[in-house]
Scaffold this motif. Structure first.
Motif, PDB file in Angstrom:
ATOM      1  N   UNK A 117      12.221  -0.086  15.874  1.00 25.37           N
ATOM      2  CA  UNK A 117      11.469   0.425  14.512  1.00 25.37           C
ATOM      3  C   UNK A 117       9.891  -0.134  14.495  1.00 25.37           C
ATOM      4  N   UNK A 118       9.012   0.599  14.088  1.00 20.70           N
ATOM      5  CA  UNK A 118       7.735   0.345  13.997  1.00 20.70           C
ATOM      6  C   UNK A 118       7.669  -0.892  12.840  1.00 20.70           C
ATOM      7  N   UNK A 119       8.424  -0.873  11.887  1.00 20.49           N
ATOM      8  CA  UNK A 119       8.397  -2.067  10.945  1.00 20.49           C
ATOM      9  C   UNK A 119      10.151  -2.547  10.631  1.00 20.49           C
ATOM     10  N   UNK A 120      10.030  -3.737  10.219  1.00 22.00           N
ATOM     11  CA  UNK A 120      11.263  -4.506   9.674  1.00 22.00           C
ATOM     12  C   UNK A 120      10.999  -5.163   8.528  1.00 22.00           C
ATOM     13  N   UNK A 121      11.268  -5.065   7.283  1.00 25.49           N
ATOM     14  CA  UNK A 121      10.717  -5.262   6.138  1.00 25.49           C
ATOM     15  C   UNK A 121       9.298  -5.027   5.948  1.00 25.49           C
ATOM     16  N   UNK A 122       8.556  -6.002   5.961  1.00 20.44           N
ATOM     17  CA  UNK A 122       6.950  -5.850   5.944  1.00 20.44           C
ATOM     18  C   UNK A 122       6.204  -6.111   7.295  1.00 20.44           C
ATOM     19  N   UNK A 123       7.209  -6.416   8.163  1.00 22.20           N
ATOM     20  CA  UNK A 123       6.603  -6.696   9.497  1.00 22.20           C
ATOM     21  C   UNK A 123       6.657  -5.517  10.524  1.00 22.20           C
ATOM     22  N   UNK A 124       5.471  -5.459  11.082  1.00 17.05           N
ATOM     23  CA  UNK A 124       4.992  -4.473  12.015  1.00 17.05           C
ATOM     24  C   UNK A 124       5.377  -4.729  13.451  1.00 17.05           C
ATOM     25  N   UNK A 125       5.521  -3.679  14.239  1.00 15.48           N
ATOM     26  CA  UNK A 125       5.645  -3.919  15.710  1.00 15.48           C
ATOM     27  C   UNK A 125       5.067  -2.486  16.376  1.00 15.48           C
ATOM     28  N   UNK A 126       3.787  -2.679  16.828  1.00 17.44           N
ATOM     29  CA  UNK A 126       3.409  -1.279  17.565  1.00 17.44           C
ATOM     30  C   UNK A 126       2.333  -1.526  18.727  1.00 17.44           C
ATOM     31  N   UNK A 186       0.737  -1.014  -0.310  1.00 18.02           N
ATOM     32  CA  UNK A 186      -0.166   0.156   0.037  1.00 18.02           C
ATOM     33  C   UNK A 186       0.947   1.136   0.070  1.00 18.02           C
ATOM     34  N   UNK A 187       0.594   1.932  -1.297  1.00 20.39           N
ATOM     35  CA  UNK A 187       1.549   3.336  -1.029  1.00 20.39           C
ATOM     36  C   UNK A 187       1.102   4.418  -0.192  1.00 20.39           C
ATOM     37  N   UNK A 188      -0.002   4.211   0.665  1.00 23.61           N
ATOM     38  CA  UNK A 188      -0.296   5.287   1.610  1.00 23.61           C
ATOM     39  C   UNK A 188       0.397   4.952   2.970  1.00 23.61           C
ATOM     40  N   UNK A 189       0.912   3.669   3.093  1.00 23.02           N
ATOM     41  CA  UNK A 189       1.749   3.497   4.328  1.00 23.02           C
ATOM     42  C   UNK A 189       3.114   4.096   4.065  1.00 23.02           C
ATOM     43  N   UNK A 190       3.174   4.892   5.187  1.00 21.70           N
ATOM     44  CA  UNK A 190       4.822   5.834   5.278  1.00 21.70           C
ATOM     45  C   UNK A 190       5.406   4.615   5.835  1.00 21.70           C
ATOM     46  N   UNK A 191       5.950   4.082   4.611  1.00 22.17           N
ATOM     47  CA  UNK A 191       7.037   2.779   5.228  1.00 22.17           C
ATOM     48  C   UNK A 191       8.391   3.347   5.661  1.00 22.17           C
ATOM     49  N   UNK A 192       8.830   4.775   5.004  1.00 22.25           N
ATOM     50  CA  UNK A 192      10.233   5.147   5.294  1.00 22.25           C
ATOM     51  C   UNK A 192      10.100   5.553   6.865  1.00 22.25           C
ATOM     52  N   UNK A 193       8.939   6.174   7.258  1.00 19.07           N
ATOM     53  CA  UNK A 193       9.008   6.491   8.750  1.00 19.07           C
ATOM     54  C   UNK A 193       8.945   5.400   9.656  1.00 19.07           C
ATOM     55  N   UNK A 194       8.237   4.231   9.050  1.00 20.20           N
ATOM     56  CA  UNK A 194       8.106   2.873   9.757  1.00 20.20           C
ATOM     57  C   UNK A 194       9.381   2.160  10.041  1.00 20.20           C
ATOM     58  N   UNK A 195      10.109   2.201   8.768  1.00 18.63           N
ATOM     59  CA  UNK A 195      11.311   1.472   8.779  1.00 18.63           C
ATOM     60  C   UNK A 195      12.470   2.358   9.391  1.00 18.63           C
TER      61      UNK A 195
END
Length: 214
Positions: free
Chosen positions: A134-143, A109-118
Motif C-alpha cells: 500500500x502507499x501508506x501503513x498507518x501514517x507512514x507513506x511509501x511511494x 490532513x483531511x484532504x489526504x485520501x487516506x482510505x485509498x492510501x491505506x
C-alpha cells in the motif's frame, strides 16, 4: 562545529529540516543515536554521490533512466525495499542552482485520501522479487512511481494525489556543507530540472537511515 542531529530530527519529524554538517559529522551523530545506514541497492554502498545523469548514463532501475535531466516526480526513497528507510539525508559540499522539491503528507490532513492510501494495491518492482504494498501503513507513506504501479482504482487515486505538486516547497542549495534531513515516511521529495550550469557539477551525497526503535 557542533552538530545536533537529535534536535534536527525532532524538528524534521513529519516533514524536513535543514542544517550544516560534513558527512563525517553526520555519520558520527547518527551512530550516537543508534541509527542504521541503509543502502538503496545491494550493489551500492550506503553513502552515494548523486549526480545529474542523462537517460543513457543512468542505472536502468533509477528515476534518471526515465526522466534524465528533467524534473523528477515526487517520491520517497527506498520504496522498493521491504522496509524503506526512516530518514534521508542529502549533503551538498558546494552550492548549486538546482533545487530539491519537497512536499509533506500530514497524517492529520483531511484532504489526504487516506482510505485509498491505506487500501489501494500497488505492484512494487524490487529486483527479481516484486511484491504488493500500500502507499501508506498507518501514517507512514511509501511511494515511487518509478517502481510502484497501481493495481486498482484506490491505488490510482493515491498515486494521483501523491504526484500532485500544488503544495510543495523548493529547497535551494545555497551554502557549503548544507544538509537536508527528510522524514522519508511522511514527506516526498524530487529533484528539479537540472540547470545548465549544474549538468556536470552538481553533487549531493546521500545517506539513508533506519532509526532505532523508540
Amino acid at each position: 562545529m557542533s552538530f545536533d542531529l537529535s534536535a534536527l530530527s525532532k524538528q524534521a519529524y513529519g516533514s524536513w529540516a535543514t542544517g550544516s554538517c560534513t558527512i563525517t559529522q553526520l555519520r558520527d551523530a547518527a551512530r550516537h543515536l543508534g541509527w542504521t545506514e541503509v543502502p538503496m541497492r545491494s550493489d551500492e554502498p550506503a553513502l552515494t554521490a548523486l549526480r545529474p545523469q542523462t537517460q543513457a548514463q543512468a542505472h536502468p532501475r533509477s528515476l534518471s533512466a526515465t526522466y534524465g535531466l528533467g524534473p523528477q516526480p515526487l517520491h520517497t526513497d527506498g520504496a522498493h525495499l521491504p522496509e524503506p528507510p526512516d530518514w534521508i539525508v542529502l549533503v551538498a559540499a558546494a552550492p548549486n542552482t538546482t533545487p530539491t522539491t519537497l512536499r509533506a503528507v500530514p497524517h492529520a490532513d483531511s484532504a489526504v485520501p487516506w482510505h485509498a492510501m491505506l487500501s489501494g494495491i500497488f505492484l512494487v518492482r524490487s529486483g527479481t522479487q516484486p511484491f504488493l504494498a500500500h502507499a501508506a501503513t498507518g501514517s507512514r507513506i511509501r511511494y515511487d512511481p518509478g517502481c510502484m504501479t497501481p493495481c486498482d482504482q484506490r491505488a490510482r487515486i493515491a498515486a494521483q494525489f501523491l504526484a500532485d505538486r500544488t503544495n510543495t516547497h523548493e529547497h535551494g542549495w545555497t551554502q557549503p556543507n548544507q544538509m537536508l534531513l527528510i522524514d522519508n515516511r511522511q514527506a516526498l521529495h524530487a529533484r528539479h530540472e537540472v540547470s545548465e550550469t549544474d549538468a556536470t557539477t552538481r553533487v549531493l551525497h546521500r545517506l539513508a537511515f533506519i532509526r532505532k526503535a523508540q
